[in-house]
Scaffold this active site. Structure first.
Site, PDB file in Angstrom:
ATOM      1  N   LYS A   1       0.973  -1.157   0.003  1.00 53.49           N
ATOM      2  CA  LYS A   1       0.004  -0.074  -0.067  1.00 53.49           C
ATOM      3  C   LYS A   1       1.004   1.334  -0.197  1.00 53.49           C
ATOM      4  O   LYS A   1       1.676   1.467   0.948  1.00 53.49           O
ATOM      5  CB  LYS A   1      -0.995   0.023   1.105  1.00 53.49           C
ATOM      6  CG  LYS A   1      -1.998   0.799   1.272  1.00 53.49           C
ATOM      7  CD  LYS A   1      -2.688   0.993   2.412  1.00 53.49           C
ATOM      8  CE  LYS A   1      -3.800   2.054   2.231  1.00 53.49           C
ATOM      9  NZ  LYS A   1      -4.974   1.938   3.702  1.00 53.49           N
TER      10      LYS A   1
ATOM     11  N   GLU B   1      27.210  -0.756   3.654  1.00 58.81           N
ATOM     12  CA  GLU B   1      26.778   0.130   4.836  1.00 58.81           C
ATOM     13  C   GLU B   1      27.224  -0.542   6.175  1.00 58.81           C
ATOM     14  O   GLU B   1      27.758   0.079   7.102  1.00 58.81           O
ATOM     15  CB  GLU B   1      25.455   0.343   4.785  1.00 58.81           C
ATOM     16  CG  GLU B   1      24.613   1.047   3.803  1.00 58.81           C
ATOM     17  CD  GLU B   1      25.164   2.604   3.764  1.00 58.81           C
ATOM     18  OE1 GLU B   1      25.817   3.097   4.790  1.00 58.81           O
ATOM     19  OE2 GLU B   1      25.221   3.296   2.760  1.00 58.81           O
TER      20      GLU B   1
END
Length: 352
Positions: free
Chosen positions: A187, A309
């Site tokens: 969504k 990272e």
């Protein structure tokens, strides 16, 4: 029953079963949500009460469904989807699994609130060992609103579940004419009818009750999955929680979840699942205590690169690949029922 035809003077006889021209049987499993919601007036499209309309009323409101399939309904839940817990998730999965085992059931449509629809869809994608169509559908406007999207969404979902072409394609989400894979749909907006998107694109479309396909899913699902609802006991999954990253973070949330019995924590990091320097020692400590650390991203698209990272191999952390934090939680909880080894968990994230 026996019918006989005379063709060019020849008598042809054919034994026909009584249901020889019967439509496919589709069961609508209702759980509540906006698609079953009601507003105070037709102008209320964003202000309403969810989970009000029972399943048979949803079906009866769309008489055209009879043209698509033999449709029946089951009221599995009557709840706004943000309130679904593992208990409800497991209950729906067991009910759907039981229905699909019936020889006369061709497919299942699940009406669901859109807030957590993607999580239920992904869970079913992992735990239901059936190739029969499972289609989740919702609405962004209640049935009482002007231009309500629920009726057409439900019509298209039934058409999809009744289609032979939908078999073996994994759990599907039918919204706004588009067919999405449960694995990668999310969504993306909370007020428009085109609320659901996938960074990898739709699988296909349903137009006027006809199904059109454009791509397939390459990951494991349903019958290919090692997770099976029939092997999961009780009404809870392993405790997995999510912590959302932002500037000026403190380690308090991670420590609180660990104290409360979390077996894994999904770090919804910035960018590439980045971890702030002041948080790294806490996550290393928790992993050493046996709590799995999964680096996901709060960014809507892309995927987390392993050993970028952060040195995941060195710390024993897992990366969520392209799964968003909420879906990473689902997969991690199921993975923990099989293994607590970080390397095995990482393999599952690559495969699912």
């Amino acid at each position: 029953m026996r019918k006989t035809w005379s063709v060019l003077g020849l008598s042809l006889s054919l034994l026909l079963p009584l249901n020889s021209w019967a439509k496919n049987h589709v069961v609508v499993v209702a759980t509540g949500g906006t698609i079953a919601g009601a507003g105070a007036s037709a102008s209320n499209s964003a202000t309403y009460t969810a989970a009000k309309v029972p399943v048979q009323q949803l079906i009866n409101a769309i008489p055209q469904l009879k043209e698509l399939a033999d449709v029946s309904g089951v009221q599995a839940l009557q709840i706004a989807s943000e309130s679904i817990t593992d208990k409800e998730l497991l209950s729906v999965a067991r009910q759907v699994n039981s229905l699909l085992k019936k020889p006369d059931v061709h497919g299942v449509v699940i009406t669901h609130g859109t807030d957590t629809l993607e999580e239920t869809a992904f869970f079913l994608n992992l735990v239901i060992a059936s190739d029969k169509p499972i289609v989740l559908v919702g609405a962004m406007r209640p049935a009482t609103a002007l231009s309500a999207d629920g009726p057409l969404n439900l019509y298209s979902a039934v058409a999809l579940a009744a289609s032979d072409s939908a078999r073996g394609k994994g759990v599907l989400v039918m919204m706004n004419d588009n067919i999405y894979a449960a694995r990668d749909v999310s969504k993306s907006i909370n007020i428009h009818t085109d609320a659901f998107q996938s960074q990898w694109g739709a699988l296909g479309s349903v137009v006027e009750g006809k199904t059109y396909w454009f791509r397939q899913v390459s990951k494991r699902f349903n019958q290919q999955s090692e997770f099976n609802i029939e092997n999961i006991q009780g009404d809870q999954l392993p405790n997995v929680q999510i912590v959302y990253a932002a500037t000026n973070m403190s380690p308090d949330a991670y420590l609180a979840y660990a104290k409360n019995g979390a077996q894994a924590i999904i770090h919804a990091g910035t960018g590439n699942g980045s971890v702030a320097a002041q948080i790294v020692p806490t996550l290393k400590q928790l992993q050493q205590q046996g709590i799995q650390i999964v680096r996901a991203s709060r960014v809507a698209a892309g995927f987390v690169l392993r050993n970028a990272e952060q040195p995941d191999d060195q710390y024993g952390w897992v990366v969520a690949h392209d799964l968003n934090p909420q879906k990473a939680r689902i997969l991690t909880a199921l993975a923990l029922t099989k293994s607590k080894d970080a390397k095995q968990l990482q393999t599952m994230f690559w495969e699912y």
